[in-house]
Motif scaffolding. Structure first.
Motif, PDB file in Angstrom:
ATOM      1  N   LYS A 169      48.479  93.966   8.870  1.00  0.00           N
ATOM      2  CA  LYS A 169      47.676  94.592   7.830  1.00  0.00           C
ATOM      3  C   LYS A 169      47.235  93.329   7.042  1.00  0.00           C
ATOM      4  O   LYS A 169      48.201  92.435   6.645  1.00  0.00           O
ATOM      5  N   ALA A 170      45.870  93.141   6.790  1.00  0.00           N
ATOM      6  CA  ALA A 170      45.473  91.822   6.049  1.00  0.00           C
ATOM      7  C   ALA A 170      45.522  92.469   4.486  1.00  0.00           C
ATOM      8  O   ALA A 170      45.560  93.327   4.126  1.00  0.00           O
ATOM      9  N   ILE A 171      45.758  91.184   3.691  1.00  0.00           N
ATOM     10  CA  ILE A 171      45.616  91.097   2.472  1.00  0.00           C
ATOM     11  C   ILE A 171      44.312  90.645   1.797  1.00  0.00           C
ATOM     12  O   ILE A 171      44.096  89.247   1.658  1.00  0.00           O
ATOM     13  N   ASN A 172      43.477  91.551   1.364  1.00  0.00           N
ATOM     14  CA  ASN A 172      42.098  91.135   1.056  1.00  0.00           C
ATOM     15  C   ASN A 172      42.021  91.316  -0.334  1.00  0.00           C
ATOM     16  O   ASN A 172      42.496  92.403  -0.990  1.00  0.00           O
ATOM     17  N   ASP A 173      40.994  90.570  -1.245  1.00  0.00           N
ATOM     18  CA  ASP A 173      40.858  90.782  -2.439  1.00  0.00           C
ATOM     19  C   ASP A 173      39.602  91.623  -2.601  1.00  0.00           C
ATOM     20  O   ASP A 173      38.985  92.284  -1.579  1.00  0.00           O
ATOM     21  N   ASP A 174      38.960  91.872  -3.935  1.00  0.00           N
ATOM     22  CA  ASP A 174      37.837  92.609  -3.929  1.00  0.00           C
ATOM     23  C   ASP A 174      36.684  92.290  -3.292  1.00  0.00           C
ATOM     24  O   ASP A 174      35.729  92.962  -3.091  1.00  0.00           O
ATOM     25  N   ASP A 175      36.452  90.945  -2.987  1.00  0.00           N
ATOM     26  CA  ASP A 175      35.376  90.403  -2.449  1.00  0.00           C
ATOM     27  C   ASP A 175      35.708  90.378  -0.928  1.00  0.00           C
ATOM     28  O   ASP A 175      34.806  89.555  -0.061  1.00  0.00           O
ATOM     29  N   ASN A 176      36.601  90.772  -0.465  1.00  0.00           N
ATOM     30  CA  ASN A 176      37.059  90.975   0.965  1.00  0.00           C
ATOM     31  C   ASN A 176      37.582  89.349   1.470  1.00  0.00           C
ATOM     32  O   ASN A 176      37.663  89.204   2.862  1.00  0.00           O
ATOM     33  N   LYS A 177      37.837  88.638   0.690  1.00  0.00           N
ATOM     34  CA  LYS A 177      38.397  87.316   0.994  1.00  0.00           C
ATOM     35  C   LYS A 177      39.938  87.397   1.503  1.00  0.00           C
ATOM     36  O   LYS A 177      40.767  88.115   0.795  1.00  0.00           O
ATOM     37  N   ASN A 178      40.242  86.767   2.394  1.00  0.00           N
ATOM     38  CA  ASN A 178      41.836  86.969   2.942  1.00  0.00           C
ATOM     39  C   ASN A 178      42.898  86.225   2.231  1.00  0.00           C
ATOM     40  O   ASN A 178      42.413  85.068   1.873  1.00  0.00           O
ATOM     41  N   HIS A 179      43.829  86.669   1.898  1.00  0.00           N
ATOM     42  CA  HIS A 179      44.898  85.914   1.106  1.00  0.00           C
ATOM     43  C   HIS A 179      46.282  86.044   1.972  1.00  0.00           C
ATOM     44  O   HIS A 179      47.265  85.848   1.368  1.00  0.00           O
TER      45      HIS A 179
END
Length: 468
Positions: A169-179
């Protein structure tokens, strides 16, 4: 031995208090490891100092106008929450690996230590791809950063070789940028046990899949374990084993069962028709295209698309299918607009795709996309104990179609069917039972009614009975 001091400093609600507190630390050349700021309160964590410097620090802090009290505490709030989180992660019955955007491992729970036989200290900060260096199917998916669910993984440890299911599962911020992302690992046998526990409550889904042999029950359990995910599933097995029935069962058990289930037989159409069926076309895009048409990807949007005989696709169509699986977008024939689609793909084949890859007849990248969760459907000769159940099922079904009133097959009839090698599998068995029913003059099927090869094996004896 303590490595850090933690202080809770209560203050008046005044602008600039944070700056004044930190100024005291910097004046004494003390680095602040962590700082939490709340209304009327600061929590500070810094490295251990001797008693003399500690007394000086406290004296100077108390001299700051606005500080009410200073109390030493055991943990900062974030540390308490962090310990709760790690305790929870360590207590779950699945492996949890948290990875940052640079592929560095930040969390490696107790389950992973036990089942992967690797100590946490050895892998924290290491590249996750090194952990799966000898598992190219998992490593490649990780490098792509694509989310996936329930990919099979074999791991050898001191308990022997074990099978696991891996999800990402990806960890994305509100701008859908991956972290970064989180990988979960669960024991395949445990997943099967859970599936087995709910098997009885889902029998209605499998009502058209006849039999309760160990091999068929195992397939049912696998379907129960993976149906809820969105992972691509590839049904492998010979012709006539009933792959479409299993595909429909997966669909009915999935979270997409309120959307459409769409079927395309890839062996039944030439390339140009398959492309127009899958992707649709715009009006005027080719001769005869008097109107536009939506493709099956669009029709199945939100639902499930079953690609039967997917091994028959040409290399050109394989490339186009791969693009949809990679990007989740389609373009109609003659169109310029890219459209997003959300479709769960279930493929089926009776071909040896691995051999086809070696002979450059099937794309390896498409193979890895389709073969995320392979399920092998057993041959009929591998589950002959199901034949009596199949005989009764087909008799009841065919009585309606043929207008017959056959009650059952006698023991010799059933035994003969169980001794035969069914190259055509369940489809051939149904064909033979239907032929036997047509030729039966009574209400019970007998051995003499069996005709397996109608081209050259029918002989009438003196009593007008039929033999193979």
């Amino acid at each position: 031995m303590k490595k850090f001091i933690r202080l809770e400093i209560t203050t008046q609600d005044r602008v600039g208090m944070t700056y004044k507190v930190l100024e005291v630390f910097y004046k004494n050349n003390l680095s602040v490891d962590s700082l939490e700021v709340f209304p009327n309160k600061f929590c500070v964590k810094f490295k251990m100092i001797d008693n003399r410097l500690r007394d000086i620090l406290l004296e100077e802090l108390y001299s700051v106008d606005g500080i009410i009290s200073i109390e030493e505490i055991k943990l900062l709030n974030y540390e308490i929450n962090e310990k709760k989180l790690f305790a929870t992660i360590d207590s779950v019955d699945k492996g949890i690996i948290a990875v940052n955007k640079n592929f560095e491992i930040e969390i490696f729970n107790y389950y992973c230590e036990q089942y992967l036989n690797i100590k946490k200290d050895k892998v924290l900060g290491e590249d996750i791809r090194k952990l799966f260096y000898d598992k190219p199917n998992i490593r490649d998916l990780i490098e792509e950063g694509q989310e996936f669910e329930n990919v099979k993984l074999k791991i050898e440890n001191d308990k022997g070789e074990n099978l696991y299911l891996v999800s990402l599962k990806a960890i994305n911020d509100d701008d859908n940028k991956n972290h970064g992302f989180v990988i979960s690992i669960k024991d395949f046998d445990d997943a099967m046990k859970i599936a087995n526990a709910v098997l009885q409550s889902n029998e209605g889904v499998f009502r058209e899949i006849i039999g309760n042999s160990p091999k068929i029950d195992n397939v049912k359990r696998m379907i129960l374990a993976v149906a809820k995910s969105s992972s691509t599933i590839l049904l492998r097995g010979e012709s006539g084993t009933g792959k479409e029935l299993f595909a429909r069962a997966i669909y009915k058990l999935s979270d997409r069962n309120d959307k459409k289930f769409v079927v395309l037989n890839c062996a039944a159409l030439p390339d140009n028709l398959i492309e127009s069926e899958l992707f649709g076309f715009e009006k005027g895009s080719f001769t005869g295209a008097l109107t536009g048409k939506e493709g099956l990807f669009k029709v199945a949007n939100g639902g499930t698309l079953f690609l039967d005989e997917v091994g028959e696709l040409s290399l050109t169509m394989q490339a186009k299918l791969l693009r949809v699986l990679q990007d989740g977008t389609i373009r109609k024939i003659g169109g310029t607009k890219e459209e997003e689609v959300d479709v769960r793909i279930i493929g089926a084949t009776n071909r040896n795709l691995e051999k086809m890859i070696e002979e450059n007849e099937f794309r390896s990248d498409l193979y890895y996309r389709l073969n995320v969760m392979p399920i092998y459907i057993p041959k009929l000769k591998e589950r002959i104990e199901d034949i009596p159940h199949l005989v009764n099922y087909f008799i009841n079904e065919l009585n309606v179609k043929l207008g017959k009133k056959i009650k059952h097959g006698d023991s010799e009839f059933v035994r003969e069917l169980m001794n035969y090698e069914w190259k055509g599998n369940v489809r051939e068995l149904k064909n033979v039972i239907e032929r036997s029913m047509l030729l039966c003059s009574g209400s019970i099927l007998r051995r003499e009614d069996i005709v397996v090869d109608a081209r050259n094996a029918i002989e009438f004896n003196a009593n007008n009975k039929l033999y193979r």
